[in-house]
Design an enzyme around this catalytic site. Structure first.
Site, PDB file in Angstrom:
ATOM      1  N   HIS A  96     139.835  18.215  91.006  1.00 22.97           N
ATOM      2  CA  HIS A  96     138.576  18.994  91.051  1.00 22.97           C
ATOM      3  C   HIS A  96     138.869  20.402  90.534  1.00 22.97           C
ATOM      4  O   HIS A  96     139.486  21.211  91.231  1.00 22.97           O
ATOM      5  CB  HIS A  96     138.047  19.067  92.489  1.00 22.97           C
ATOM      6  CG  HIS A  96     136.715  19.754  92.596  1.00 22.97           C
ATOM      7  ND1 HIS A  96     135.659  19.220  93.292  1.00 22.97           N
ATOM      8  CD2 HIS A  96     136.256  20.929  92.085  1.00 22.97           C
ATOM      9  CE1 HIS A  96     134.619  20.030  93.214  1.00 22.97           C
ATOM     10  NE2 HIS A  96     134.954  21.090  92.489  1.00 22.97           N
ATOM     11  N   HIS A 134     137.383  23.826  87.952  1.00 27.38           N
ATOM     12  CA  HIS A 134     136.415  24.504  87.080  1.00 27.38           C
ATOM     13  C   HIS A 134     137.195  25.303  86.039  1.00 27.38           C
ATOM     14  O   HIS A 134     138.029  26.142  86.399  1.00 27.38           O
ATOM     15  CB  HIS A 134     135.529  25.458  87.884  1.00 27.38           C
ATOM     16  CG  HIS A 134     134.706  24.759  88.917  1.00 27.38           C
ATOM     17  ND1 HIS A 134     133.415  24.330  88.677  1.00 27.38           N
ATOM     18  CD2 HIS A 134     135.003  24.383  90.178  1.00 27.38           C
ATOM     19  CE1 HIS A 134     132.950  23.727  89.761  1.00 27.38           C
ATOM     20  NE2 HIS A 134     133.893  23.741  90.683  1.00 27.38           N
ATOM     21  N   LEU A 135     136.901  25.036  84.780  1.00 29.18           N
ATOM     22  CA  LEU A 135     137.605  25.743  83.699  1.00 29.18           C
ATOM     23  C   LEU A 135     136.721  26.748  82.974  1.00 29.18           C
ATOM     24  O   LEU A 135     137.233  27.531  82.178  1.00 29.18           O
ATOM     25  CB  LEU A 135     138.160  24.740  82.683  1.00 29.18           C
ATOM     26  CG  LEU A 135     139.401  23.961  83.103  1.00 29.18           C
ATOM     27  CD1 LEU A 135     139.780  22.956  82.029  1.00 29.18           C
ATOM     28  CD2 LEU A 135     140.569  24.900  83.384  1.00 29.18           C
ATOM     29  N   ARG A 136     135.399  26.682  83.188  1.00 23.14           N
ATOM     30  CA  ARG A 136     134.470  27.543  82.428  1.00 23.14           C
ATOM     31  C   ARG A 136     134.586  27.218  80.933  1.00 23.14           C
ATOM     32  O   ARG A 136     135.006  26.145  80.563  1.00 23.14           O
ATOM     33  CB  ARG A 136     134.706  29.030  82.705  1.00 23.14           C
ATOM     34  CG  ARG A 136     134.897  29.378  84.180  1.00 23.14           C
ATOM     35  CD  ARG A 136     133.772  28.905  85.074  1.00 23.14           C
ATOM     36  NE  ARG A 136     133.910  29.395  86.441  1.00 23.14           N
ATOM     37  CZ  ARG A 136     133.365  28.815  87.488  1.00 23.14           C
ATOM     38  NH1 ARG A 136     132.658  27.696  87.367  1.00 23.14           N
ATOM     39  NH2 ARG A 136     133.511  29.325  88.692  1.00 23.14           N
ATOM     40  N   ASN A 157     129.687  22.090  85.549  1.00 25.31           N
ATOM     41  CA  ASN A 157     128.622  23.068  85.828  1.00 25.31           C
ATOM     42  C   ASN A 157     128.728  24.308  84.939  1.00 25.31           C
ATOM     43  O   ASN A 157     128.812  25.435  85.410  1.00 25.31           O
ATOM     44  CB  ASN A 157     128.603  23.450  87.321  1.00 25.31           C
ATOM     45  CG  ASN A 157     129.884  24.117  87.794  1.00 25.31           C
ATOM     46  OD1 ASN A 157     130.960  23.892  87.243  1.00 25.31           O
ATOM     47  ND2 ASN A 157     129.778  24.938  88.818  1.00 25.31           N
ATOM     48  N   LYS A 182     128.958  14.180  88.527  1.00 24.41           N
ATOM     49  CA  LYS A 182     128.980  15.131  89.628  1.00 24.41           C
ATOM     50  C   LYS A 182     127.576  15.318  90.157  1.00 24.41           C
ATOM     51  O   LYS A 182     126.650  15.613  89.385  1.00 24.41           O
ATOM     52  CB  LYS A 182     129.536  16.476  89.134  1.00 24.41           C
ATOM     53  CG  LYS A 182     129.599  17.570  90.197  1.00 24.41           C
ATOM     54  CD  LYS A 182     130.664  17.307  91.245  1.00 24.41           C
ATOM     55  CE  LYS A 182     130.562  18.264  92.426  1.00 24.41           C
ATOM     56  NZ  LYS A 182     131.270  19.523  92.220  1.00 24.41           N
ATOM     57  N   HIS A 232     129.010  17.154  95.761  1.00 29.45           N
ATOM     58  CA  HIS A 232     129.030  18.428  96.483  1.00 29.45           C
ATOM     59  C   HIS A 232     128.210  18.205  97.740  1.00 29.45           C
ATOM     60  O   HIS A 232     126.987  18.102  97.679  1.00 29.45           O
ATOM     61  CB  HIS A 232     128.435  19.566  95.631  1.00 29.45           C
ATOM     62  CG  HIS A 232     128.500  20.895  96.334  1.00 29.45           C
ATOM     63  ND1 HIS A 232     129.363  21.892  95.967  1.00 29.45           N
ATOM     64  CD2 HIS A 232     127.832  21.359  97.429  1.00 29.45           C
ATOM     65  CE1 HIS A 232     129.226  22.929  96.786  1.00 29.45           C
ATOM     66  NE2 HIS A 232     128.300  22.626  97.683  1.00 29.45           N
ATOM     67  N   HIS A 269     135.771  18.764  98.150  1.00 24.98           N
ATOM     68  CA  HIS A 269     136.107  19.954  98.947  1.00 24.98           C
ATOM     69  C   HIS A 269     135.564  19.887 100.371  1.00 24.98           C
ATOM     70  O   HIS A 269     134.731  20.699 100.747  1.00 24.98           O
ATOM     71  CB  HIS A 269     135.677  21.248  98.250  1.00 24.98           C
ATOM     72  CG  HIS A 269     134.318  21.222  97.591  1.00 24.98           C
ATOM     73  ND1 HIS A 269     133.178  20.842  98.248  1.00 24.98           N
ATOM     74  CD2 HIS A 269     133.937  21.515  96.325  1.00 24.98           C
ATOM     75  CE1 HIS A 269     132.162  20.929  97.411  1.00 24.98           C
ATOM     76  NE2 HIS A 269     132.588  21.314  96.246  1.00 24.98           N
ATOM     77  N   LEU A 271     131.993  28.090  98.091  1.00 24.34           N
ATOM     78  CA  LEU A 271     131.098  27.113  98.715  1.00 24.34           C
ATOM     79  C   LEU A 271     131.701  25.720  98.607  1.00 24.34           C
ATOM     80  O   LEU A 271     132.201  25.375  97.535  1.00 24.34           O
ATOM     81  CB  LEU A 271     129.714  27.139  98.043  1.00 24.34           C
ATOM     82  CG  LEU A 271     128.870  28.370  98.394  1.00 24.34           C
ATOM     83  CD1 LEU A 271     127.634  28.438  97.514  1.00 24.34           C
ATOM     84  CD2 LEU A 271     128.471  28.359  99.878  1.00 24.34           C
ATOM     85  N   ASP A 281     139.476  22.905  93.336  1.00 22.49           N
ATOM     86  CA  ASP A 281     138.207  23.617  93.171  1.00 22.49           C
ATOM     87  C   ASP A 281     138.457  25.040  92.687  1.00 22.49           C
ATOM     88  O   ASP A 281     137.665  25.941  92.972  1.00 22.49           O
ATOM     89  CB  ASP A 281     137.379  23.614  94.464  1.00 22.49           C
ATOM     90  CG  ASP A 281     135.919  23.930  94.202  1.00 22.49           C
ATOM     91  OD1 ASP A 281     135.474  23.847  93.043  1.00 22.49           O
ATOM     92  OD2 ASP A 281     135.217  24.290  95.165  1.00 22.49           O
ATOM     93  N   HIS A 305     135.725  33.482  88.659  1.00 27.35           N
ATOM     94  CA  HIS A 305     134.578  34.316  88.292  1.00 27.35           C
ATOM     95  C   HIS A 305     135.134  35.694  87.948  1.00 27.35           C
ATOM     96  O   HIS A 305     136.103  36.149  88.570  1.00 27.35           O
ATOM     97  CB  HIS A 305     133.613  34.475  89.470  1.00 27.35           C
ATOM     98  CG  HIS A 305     132.840  33.229  89.808  1.00 27.35           C
ATOM     99  ND1 HIS A 305     131.675  32.866  89.166  1.00 27.35           N
ATOM    100  CD2 HIS A 305     133.087  32.259  90.704  1.00 27.35           C
ATOM    101  CE1 HIS A 305     131.228  31.731  89.668  1.00 27.35           C
ATOM    102  NE2 HIS A 305     132.073  31.322  90.601  1.00 27.35           N
ATOM    103  N   ALA A 317     130.100  32.526  94.270  1.00 24.37           N
ATOM    104  CA  ALA A 317     131.001  31.709  95.099  1.00 24.37           C
ATOM    105  C   ALA A 317     132.092  31.116  94.219  1.00 24.37           C
ATOM    106  O   ALA A 317     131.811  30.584  93.148  1.00 24.37           O
ATOM    107  CB  ALA A 317     130.203  30.590  95.758  1.00 24.37           C
TER     108      ALA A 317
HETATM  109  O1  DOR Z   1     132.764  28.071  95.408  1.00 27.52           O
HETATM  110  C1  DOR Z   1     132.369  27.312  94.545  1.00 27.52           C
HETATM  111  N1  DOR Z   1     132.425  27.644  93.245  1.00 27.52           N
HETATM  112  N2  DOR Z   1     131.843  26.154  94.908  1.00 27.52           N
HETATM  113  C2  DOR Z   1     131.254  25.345  94.027  1.00 27.52           C
HETATM  114  O2  DOR Z   1     130.774  24.319  94.421  1.00 27.52           O
HETATM  115  C3  DOR Z   1     131.120  25.750  92.614  1.00 27.52           C
HETATM  116  C4  DOR Z   1     132.146  26.693  92.232  1.00 27.52           C
HETATM  117  C5  DOR Z   1     131.884  27.402  90.911  1.00 27.52           C
HETATM  118  O3  DOR Z   1     131.537  26.749  89.925  1.00 27.52           O
HETATM  119  O4  DOR Z   1     132.043  28.616  90.882  1.00 27.52           O
HETATM  120 ZN    ZN Z   2     133.784  22.800  92.508  1.00 30.90          ZN
END
Ligand code: DOR
Ligand code: ZN
Length: 344
Positions: free
Chosen positions: A12, A14-16, A40, A97, A134, A172, A217, A245, A249, A261
């Protein structure tokens, strides 16, 4: 002290995208052989065509000698065409997802009506695609600390009853309730656990001042829940596996009046887990959690190469580059006990 284990995967991540992605992907690829990449983005990755394009951009951002394999997911919406499921399976996408609309970062296009997506989920069941969930309700009357527990009763339990062959990852997990639910479920239900939920409780978010870089989150919970997660992760049950996860940011979007988050943990992800397993006296179980359970759940081969961790305390940098901004990593400026010495 050294610890050599089979090379792990991150189930799990996130790479942006763009320059920010190029700044963070190397941290994961240096240690993990594969990672499930969350869809996302803005706009979200809802089609196979978009996922193929995103995968190419990830591969292009890696050093030429890297063999890192991004495993792609699609973002389920109320409008996902039924045919997209078969196309996804044929293209090697591992799953969809499910974000309840509004639950978290970039989830506005998520599912609003679970009846409406039932045929799409049935198609996933037939195609053997995994649903990555989620697990939080978005009902404004439900307290944020209760949203995972309420999701189990209102959404997840009925969903599993309706789709008896569906494989689901409860992503998560953050509560004792989720751990107990997964333990009582059939083996088609797995769960990922993040480093921050194993290491921190809600005091780390709120005591002595608000700490935006510990905000994610589902939100950090009370200590008893953290302990239940540690017991689950270190207990050897194959349904629990590593999913960081890691969700970077930019500093400017975290240190603000309404901060995003997400915790960035990719810089030291495996070291964080090693610390948790060591503190629990279960270091010998780290390998199965990090390198076997997830691969087995997804029906993929276990990795062949190995990573060696060494106990060699270091101070975590205060920030890393992140496109035009910078990202503050988990435990910035504090000590971390382990580091990855080599991969071979
Ligand atoms: O804290 C989080 N950040 N929870 C998520 O479900 C998404 C993630 C994000 O994409 O920043
Ligand atoms: Zn996530």
């Amino acid at each position: 002290m050294h610890l050599t284990i089979t090379r792990p995967d991150d189930w799990h991540l996130h790479l942006r995208d763009g320059a920010a992605m190029a700044d963070v992907v190397g941290a994961t690829a240096a240690v993990f052989a594969r990672a499930i990449v969350m869809p996302n983005l803005q706009p979200p990755v809802t089609s196979v065509g978009q996922a193929i394009g995103y995968r190419k951009r990830i591969l292009a951002a890696l050093p030429p000698e890297s063999a890192f394999e991004p495993l792609m997911t699609l973002y389920l919406t109320d409008l996902t065409p039924l045919d997209e499921v078969r196309r996804a399976r044929d293209a090697g996408v591992v799953g969809f997802k499910l974000y309840p609309a509004g639950a978290t970062t970039n989830s506005d296009a998520g599912v609003t009506d679970f009846d409406r997506v039932a045929p799409t989920i049935e198609a996933m069941e037939r195609c053997g695609l995994v649903l990555l969930v989620h697990g939080e309700v978005t009902d404004p009357t439900v307290d944020i600390f209760d949203r995972e527990k309420v999701f189990i009763d209102r959404v997840l339990d009925p969903l599993l009853a309706r789709h008896q062959g569906l494989r689901v990852v409860f992503e998560h997990v953050t509560t004792r309730d989720a751990v107990d639910f997964v333990r009582a479920s059939p083996p088609r239900i797995g769960a990922t656990i993040t480093p921050q939920h194993l290491l921190l409780n809600r005091n780390d978010l709120l005591v002595g001042g608000i700490r935006p870089h510990n905000y994610c989150l589902p939100v950090l919970k009370r200590e008893g829940h953290r302990q239940a997660l540690v017991t689950a992760a270190t207990g050897g049950d194959p349904r629990f596996f590593l999913g960081t996860d890691s969700a970077p940011h930019g500093r400017s979007t975290k240190e603000t009046s309404c901060g995003c988050a997400g915790c960035f943990s990719a810089h030291a992800a495996l070291a964080f887990y090693a610390e948790v397993f060591e503190a629990a006296g279960e270091l010998e179980r780290l390998e199965a959690f990090a390198s076997f359970h997830g691969a087995d759940f997804y029906g993929l081969a276990r990795n062949q190469d190995q990573v060696t961790l060494v106990k060699d305390p270091q101070v975590v940098p205060s920030s890393y580059g992140f496109g035009d901004d910078e990202v503050v990593p988990l435990r910035a400026g504090e000590e971390i006990k382990w580091r990855v010495e080599r991969v071979d």
